[in-house]
Design a protein around this motif. Structure first.
Motif, PDB file in Angstrom:
ATOM      1  N   ARG A   2      -6.222   8.554  -4.720  1.00 36.02           N
ATOM      2  CA  ARG A   2      -5.146   7.963  -3.931  1.00 36.02           C
ATOM      3  C   ARG A   2      -4.618   6.673  -4.553  1.00 36.02           C
ATOM      4  N   ALA A   3      -5.496   5.953  -5.248  1.00 36.70           N
ATOM      5  CA  ALA A   3      -5.093   4.662  -5.819  1.00 36.70           C
ATOM      6  C   ALA A   3      -4.397   4.802  -7.166  1.00 36.70           C
ATOM      7  N   ILE A   4      -4.805   5.771  -7.962  1.00 37.09           N
ATOM      8  CA  ILE A   4      -4.254   5.939  -9.312  1.00 37.09           C
ATOM      9  C   ILE A   4      -2.981   6.765  -9.208  1.00 37.09           C
TER      10      ILE A   4
ATOM     11  N   LEU B 211      -2.490  -8.188 -10.288  1.00 35.18           N
ATOM     12  CA  LEU B 211      -1.868  -6.910  -9.962  1.00 35.18           C
ATOM     13  C   LEU B 211      -0.468  -6.778 -10.562  1.00 35.18           C
ATOM     14  N   ALA B 212      -0.213  -5.618 -11.142  1.00 35.61           N
ATOM     15  CA  ALA B 212       1.121  -5.311 -11.654  1.00 35.61           C
ATOM     16  C   ALA B 212       2.068  -5.055 -10.484  1.00 35.61           C
ATOM     17  N   GLU B 213       3.359  -5.119 -10.770  1.00 37.49           N
ATOM     18  CA  GLU B 213       4.349  -4.824  -9.745  1.00 37.49           C
ATOM     19  C   GLU B 213       4.139  -3.401  -9.232  1.00 37.49           C
ATOM     20  N   ASP B 214       4.170  -3.258  -7.914  1.00 37.93           N
ATOM     21  CA  ASP B 214       3.949  -1.966  -7.259  1.00 37.93           C
ATOM     22  C   ASP B 214       2.540  -1.433  -7.512  1.00 37.93           C
ATOM     23  N   GLY B 215       1.587  -2.358  -7.748  1.00 34.71           N
ATOM     24  CA  GLY B 215       0.207  -1.945  -7.960  1.00 34.71           C
ATOM     25  C   GLY B 215      -0.532  -1.695  -6.652  1.00 34.71           C
ATOM     26  N   VAL B 216      -1.771  -1.268  -6.779  1.00 34.77           N
ATOM     27  CA  VAL B 216      -2.611  -0.874  -5.643  1.00 34.77           C
ATOM     28  C   VAL B 216      -3.936  -1.616  -5.720  1.00 34.77           C
ATOM     29  N   VAL B 217      -4.418  -2.071  -4.589  1.00 35.34           N
ATOM     30  CA  VAL B 217      -5.738  -2.698  -4.495  1.00 35.34           C
ATOM     31  C   VAL B 217      -6.653  -1.792  -3.680  1.00 35.34           C
ATOM     32  N   VAL B 218      -7.860  -1.585  -4.180  1.00 40.05           N
ATOM     33  CA  VAL B 218      -8.895  -0.874  -3.422  1.00 40.05           C
ATOM     34  C   VAL B 218      -9.941  -1.903  -3.019  1.00 40.05           C
ATOM     35  N   LEU B 219     -10.012  -2.166  -1.735  1.00 46.16           N
ATOM     36  CA  LEU B 219     -10.857  -3.230  -1.206  1.00 46.16           C
ATOM     37  C   LEU B 219     -11.924  -2.634  -0.304  1.00 46.16           C
ATOM     38  N   GLY B 220     -13.176  -2.950  -0.577  1.00 47.40           N
ATOM     39  CA  GLY B 220     -14.271  -2.492   0.270  1.00 47.40           C
ATOM     40  C   GLY B 220     -15.051  -3.672   0.810  1.00 47.40           C
TER      41      GLY B 220
END
Length: 248
Positions: free
Chosen positions: A31-33, A131-140
């Motif tokens: 989902r993140a990639i 983070l790049a523009e329009d990037g995604v963070v996966v936070l736990g």
């Protein structure tokens, strides 16, 4: 035996250092990639298990992991070489709070590592900076499934990081300028698998090394952790992993 070595032994059979099953880890990465040549950065990567999984399952990604310990790096890099992905994985022993790179990441991961920044929102601020523009963070991170006893709260909140319930945790993230596009709350089965593996790996190592000078320490650590889990935070402490995008 130092804390890093104990942790490496404890996670020998469960390299993902969080209460997440293998299918969940793969689903979160999928989902993140969002692009085949994505660049990933893991802040507080542990031994680098998330990034090894990402490189193994996504042919075009590159990945950098940063952790102050470095424990387990050699084994992970050896696995990466065996799997043919070593040229796409870099692991750096460095304090995540001082790490800088000119290259922005399409995906920034911070799984159970907010304490390295003090708390949840500083961890998100650090992720945003990489983070790049329009990037995604996966936070736990952890949260309280139900109100803990004062003694349990004091035990698990003995540092700067404090936990809230799930709704409050997500609300804080949203108020900080993030939109959850997916999330996973670890099941009790995932927690149990993680904790039995954590305590069992230590106990098995101690039983297999009867003459080692640290044997009694390792057995005691396993027993104390098992008691804290079964008689303390089982069913009380939760873990949520959020897939986040910056809110425009």
């Amino acid at each position: 035996m130092d804390r890093q070595t104990l942790s490496a032994l404890a996670h020998a059979e469960h390299p993902i250092a969080a209460p997440l099953g293998d299918p969940t880890v793969s689903d979160l990465l999928n989902r993140a990639i969002r692009r085949p040549d994505a660049h990933l950065l893991d802040l507080g990567c542990g031994e680098g298990a998330w990034l090894l999984r990402a490189a193994q399952e996504h042919d075009g990604v590159t990945a950098v992991g940063v952790d102050i310990s470095g424990a387990g790096f050699e084994e992970t890099l050896a696995d990466a070489a065996r799997l043919g992905v070593a040229d796409r994985l870099e692991l750096l022993r460095q304090d995540v709070t001082t790490y800088r790179s000119a290259r922005k990441a399409d995906v920034v991961l911070s799984i159970g590592a907010a304490y390295a920044f003090g708390e949840l929102l500083p961890a998100l601020a650090a992720a945003r900076g990489h983070l790049a523009e329009d990037g995604v963070v996966v936070l736990g991170d952890c949260f309280w499934e139900r109100e803990p006893s004062p003694e349990l709260r004091a035990e698990l909140e003995d540092g700067p990081q404090k936990y809230a319930d799930l709704a409050t945790t997500v609300a804080r993230v949203v108020a900080d300028g993030w939109t959850p596009v997916h999330g996973h709350v670890s099941t009790l089965a995932e927690w149990d698998e993680y904790e039995w593996s954590w305590t069992g790996s230590l106990a098995a190592w101690a039983l297999d090394h009867p003459d080692h000078p640290d044997r009694e320490q390792v057995l005691a650590t396993s027993a104390a952790h098992r008691d804290s889990w079964l008689n303390g935070y089982r069913g009380v402490l939760g873990f949520v992993t959020l897939v986040l995008r910056p809110t425009p």
